[in-house]
Motif scaffolding. Structure first.
Motif, PDB file in Angstrom:
ATOM      1  N   TYR A  66       0.831  -1.198   0.000  1.00  0.00           N
ATOM      2  CA  TYR A  66       0.000   0.000   0.000  1.00  0.00           C
ATOM      3  C   TYR A  66       0.870   1.255   0.000  1.00  0.00           C
ATOM      4  O   TYR A  66       0.594   2.221  -0.729  1.00  0.00           O
ATOM      5  CB  TYR A  66      -0.913   0.015   1.230  1.00  0.00           C
ATOM      6  N   ARG A  67       1.899   1.248   0.821  1.00  0.00           N
ATOM      7  CA  ARG A  67       2.749   2.435   0.934  1.00  0.00           C
ATOM      8  C   ARG A  67       3.486   2.718  -0.365  1.00  0.00           C
ATOM      9  O   ARG A  67       3.649   3.878  -0.764  1.00  0.00           O
ATOM     10  CB  ARG A  67       3.733   2.263   2.100  1.00  0.00           C
TER      11      ARG A  67
ATOM     12  N   ILE B  52       0.799   4.270  -2.866  1.00  0.00           N
ATOM     13  CA  ILE B  52       0.343   5.625  -2.565  1.00  0.00           C
ATOM     14  C   ILE B  52       1.506   6.612  -2.627  1.00  0.00           C
ATOM     15  O   ILE B  52       1.334   7.766  -3.026  1.00  0.00           O
ATOM     16  CB  ILE B  52      -0.373   5.677  -1.191  1.00  0.00           C
ATOM     17  N   HIS B  53       2.706   6.144  -2.262  1.00  0.00           N
ATOM     18  CA  HIS B  53       3.870   7.043  -2.311  1.00  0.00           C
ATOM     19  C   HIS B  53       4.246   7.356  -3.752  1.00  0.00           C
ATOM     20  O   HIS B  53       4.609   8.501  -4.083  1.00  0.00           O
ATOM     21  CB  HIS B  53       5.057   6.410  -1.576  1.00  0.00           C
TER      22      HIS B  53
ATOM     23  N   ALA C 136      -3.119  12.475  -1.171  1.00  0.00           N
ATOM     24  CA  ALA C 136      -2.322  11.244  -1.081  1.00  0.00           C
ATOM     25  C   ALA C 136      -1.311  11.333   0.047  1.00  0.00           C
ATOM     26  O   ALA C 136      -1.039  10.341   0.736  1.00  0.00           O
ATOM     27  CB  ALA C 136      -1.615  10.981  -2.413  1.00  0.00           C
ATOM     28  N   SER C 137      -0.746  12.521   0.253  1.00  0.00           N
ATOM     29  CA  SER C 137       0.221  12.710   1.336  1.00  0.00           C
ATOM     30  C   SER C 137      -0.429  12.428   2.685  1.00  0.00           C
ATOM     31  O   SER C 137       0.169  11.784   3.556  1.00  0.00           O
ATOM     32  CB  SER C 137       0.776  14.131   1.320  1.00  0.00           C
TER      33      SER C 137
ATOM     34  N   TYR D 150      -0.997   8.665   2.951  1.00  0.00           N
ATOM     35  CA  TYR D 150       0.280   7.982   3.160  1.00  0.00           C
ATOM     36  C   TYR D 150       0.746   8.141   4.603  1.00  0.00           C
ATOM     37  O   TYR D 150       1.173   7.183   5.252  1.00  0.00           O
ATOM     38  CB  TYR D 150       1.340   8.519   2.213  1.00  0.00           C
ATOM     39  N   THR D 151       0.679   9.359   5.125  1.00  0.00           N
ATOM     40  CA  THR D 151       1.137   9.621   6.489  1.00  0.00           C
ATOM     41  C   THR D 151       0.326   8.830   7.502  1.00  0.00           C
ATOM     42  O   THR D 151       0.867   8.262   8.450  1.00  0.00           O
ATOM     43  CB  THR D 151       1.041  11.122   6.800  1.00  0.00           C
TER      44      THR D 151
ATOM     45  N   ARG E 198       1.457   5.172   7.197  1.00  0.00           N
ATOM     46  CA  ARG E 198       2.805   5.009   7.751  1.00  0.00           C
ATOM     47  C   ARG E 198       2.772   5.026   9.279  1.00  0.00           C
ATOM     48  O   ARG E 198       3.359   4.167   9.937  1.00  0.00           O
ATOM     49  CB  ARG E 198       3.714   6.125   7.242  1.00  0.00           C
TER      50      ARG E 198
ATOM     51  N   VAL F 189      -6.444   4.470   1.786  1.00  0.00           N
ATOM     52  CA  VAL F 189      -5.532   4.504   0.634  1.00  0.00           C
ATOM     53  C   VAL F 189      -6.232   3.959  -0.606  1.00  0.00           C
ATOM     54  O   VAL F 189      -6.135   4.538  -1.698  1.00  0.00           O
ATOM     55  CB  VAL F 189      -4.247   3.700   0.940  1.00  0.00           C
TER      56      VAL F 189
END
Length: 232
Positions: free
Chosen positions: A13-14, A17-18, A38-39, A42-43, A46, A178
């Motif tokens: 997933y990371r 999305i990254h 998206a940021s 993602y955060t 994470r 996500v």
């Protein structure tokens, strides 16, 4: 765009999305909006993944603590057994060891976890007639202390496991966010490139591109340095 699945792990997933987040940066006002969204997704993922990993570390530590206190209980039981033997040497008629441990100490020290505590009340009842004799008082005090720590360790493990469950639920929710973000972005980008919708795919990680991110293994071995004094 690949549609992520429930069973895909957070690292997958990371990556997706990254990649999407990075490729959307500084392209157009729409892309900037998608980059910001998206940021955030993602955060959240994470941080939730790290929180779950920290919780798992905590559960491992709690498990180690429980094992330590269980050994303390077992040693306290052995101390009681030794005190009973000592009493019987001085006064065989007491039959303290056979009374306290009619089947030996193995059935008392073999149980694990909560079961280890469950066998103690019966032991305490059987040793009550000898509580004031010889070293039995000190042995009983050791058992009281070990039992207290063992109960606390069991409670700590229960809390740690519950924390892992909570953090994993949060991580799964972050994964869902996500998936929704990628699907929403895909639709908006296809609308944005309506003359050529396929252009939207450049902003999403493809499986072939993902595979190429893996570190390639060297095809030849590096030459080893010659050891001092070697003739080769």
């Amino acid at each position: 765009m690949r549609h992520l699945r429930e069973k895909d792990g957070s690292p997958v997933y990371r990556r997706h999305i990254h990649f999407h987040m990075t490729t959307c940066k500084d392209v157009s006002p729409l892309h900037d909006i998608l980059h910001a969204e998206a940021s955030a997704a993602y955060t959240k993922l994470r941080d939730s993944q790290r929180a779950r990993e920290d919780a798992e570390d905590g559960a491992t530590a709690a498990s180690a603590g429980l094992q330590r206190t269980e050994v303390m209980v077992e040693n306290a039981i052995r101390e009681i057994d030794a005190a009973a033997k000592k009493l019987d040497r001085k006064a065989p008629a007491l039959a303290a060891q056979r009374t306290i441990f009619p089947a030996g100490i193995s059935p008392v020290i073999k149980p694990d976890g909560q079961a280890q505590l469950d066998v103690l009340p019966a032991v305490r009842i059987r040793m009550a007639p000898f509580a004031e004799k010889g070293d039995m008082g000190d042995a009983l005090a050791s058992l009281d202390y070990a039992e207290m720590l063992h109960r606390a360790a069991l409670d700590a493990l229960d809390l740690a496991v519950a924390e892992v469950d909570l953090r994993f639920a949060e991580e799964r929710e972050a994964r869902r966010a996500v998936r929704e973000q990628l699907a929403s972005a895909h639709g908006r980008l296809r609308d944005h490139y309506k003359a050529k919708p396929a252009a939207a795919e450049a902003f999403f990680l493809r499986e072939k591109a993902a595979a190429s991110l893996k570190t390639k293994q060297p095809t030849t071995r590096a030459k080893q340095p010659i050891a001092p004094g070697s003739t080769t």
